[in-house]
Design a protein around this motif. Structure first.
Motif, mmCIF file in Angstrom:
data_model
loop_
_atom_site.group_PDB
_atom_site.id
_atom_site.type_symbol
_atom_site.label_atom_id
_atom_site.label_comp_id
_atom_site.label_asym_id
_atom_site.label_seq_id
_atom_site.Cartn_x
_atom_site.Cartn_y
_atom_site.Cartn_z
ATOM 1 N N ASN A 72 40.952 47.529 49.994
ATOM 2 C CA ASN A 72 40.702 46.429 50.761
ATOM 3 C C ASN A 72 40.685 45.326 50.008
ATOM 4 N N PRO A 73 40.840 43.731 51.244
ATOM 5 C CA PRO A 73 40.947 42.458 49.804
ATOM 6 C C PRO A 73 40.134 42.608 49.325
ATOM 7 N N THR A 128 37.120 39.438 53.839
ATOM 8 C CA THR A 128 38.215 40.355 54.132
ATOM 9 C C THR A 128 39.571 39.107 55.010
ATOM 10 N N LYS A 132 42.559 37.065 52.917
ATOM 11 C CA LYS A 132 43.650 36.702 53.153
ATOM 12 C C LYS A 132 44.173 35.540 53.410
#
Length: 287
Positions: A72-73, A128, A132
């Protein structure tokens, strides 16, 4: 200017310390190695490029770990901070040994990058969607800067006194961005010093590498000791790669065509940023 030395006993000490920790902490070190050994090679390449350009390996690590390893980011960001803290520091020692880092500028840039990192870490937390949404444009911008600077040569020895406040502000912006996407401080400050004030190319890059090293150490400590959530099973493979790759960066900078390397990596960073941005936009449209 002194030449960069690749080998040092300290590298062996760091490598030995990593090996001891790895063997004693993980229950199945052989199995974990067979699964993740390619990460070491990735880390070597990322550290070489990061320390030749002051961009930082995060421009490779974050998209690779998000889209290939499906991390996950936020965890990918934490992993990158820990990795860069080692890799950029390994490279920074090489730049300092060459005596090309304008050390007196650190008193203007380190406080402001710390302030920027604190704001982007504690007040506007990296989430997140923020990671992104920002990583693509920042990667594209950094790639563009790299292309602009690739063939440019400057030879100024110092910055005028009137440059100190602008440098302070630019370093703050770099620290702010780095706290969200792990890249920004090094390339932004290097580009600013070269393009606006004509500071020597090597001095600008060396300053950028040292500042990103300091920034990464700070953020690695904050995320490892305060927030937690660092994927150490992956970090144990990025760390040995960047220990050696980080030292190779300044060493190869005097022995290879840095201009060609920067142009190749600049185009890759721009394409990477464009693809990630399009993916984020596509995700929003499909909701």
């Amino acid at each position: 200017m002194q030449p960069a030395r690749f080998f040092s006993p300290f590298l062996l000490i760091l490598t030995a310390a990593w090996l001891i920790i790895y063997l004693f902490i993980f229950p199945d070190p052989a199995g974990l190695f067979l699964e993740n050994w390619p990460i070491i090679l990735l880390a070597v390449a990322a550290a070489i490029v990061g320390n030749m350009t002051a961009i930082g390996g995060g421009i490779i690590f974050i998209p690779v770990f998000m889209f290939i390893y499906h991390v996950n980011p936020v965890s990918a960001l934490k992993l990158t901070f820990v990795t860069q803290a080692v890799g950029m520091t390994s490279g920074a020692t090489g730049w300092v040994q060459r005596k090309t880092v304008p050390l007196k500028l650190l008193k203007w840039t380190i406080p402001s990058l710390i302030l920027g990192s604190v704001v982007s870490t504690f007040f506007i937390h990296p989430q997140t969607m923020l990671i992104k949404s920002m990583f693509g444009p920042v990667s594209f911008f950094v790639g563009m800067l790299t292309l602009v600077l690739a063939g440019r040569k400057s030879s100024g020895d110092d910055l005028p006194p009137k440059a100190m406040l602008p440098v302070f502000l630019v370093s703050f912006i770099g620290g702010l961005i780095t706290g969200w996407v792990a890249i920004g401080e090094g390339e932004i400050i290097a580009a600013f010093c070269m393009l606006v004030y004509g500071l020597d190319t090597n001095k600008s890059v060396g300053l950028g590498v040292v500042l990103l090293s300091v920034n990464s150490i700070l953020l690695a400590l904050v995320h490892a000791l305060y927030f937690g959530g660092v994927p150490w099973d992956l970090a144990m493979f990025t760390i040995p790669g960047v220990i050696w790759g980080g030292r190779l960066g300044p060493f190869l900078a005097k022995r290879t065509s840095a201009t060609v390397m920067k142009r190749i990596f600049g185009w890759i960073a721009m394409l990477d940023g464009l693809l990630i941005t399009l993916q984020v936009v596509r995700g929003h449209l499909l909701r």
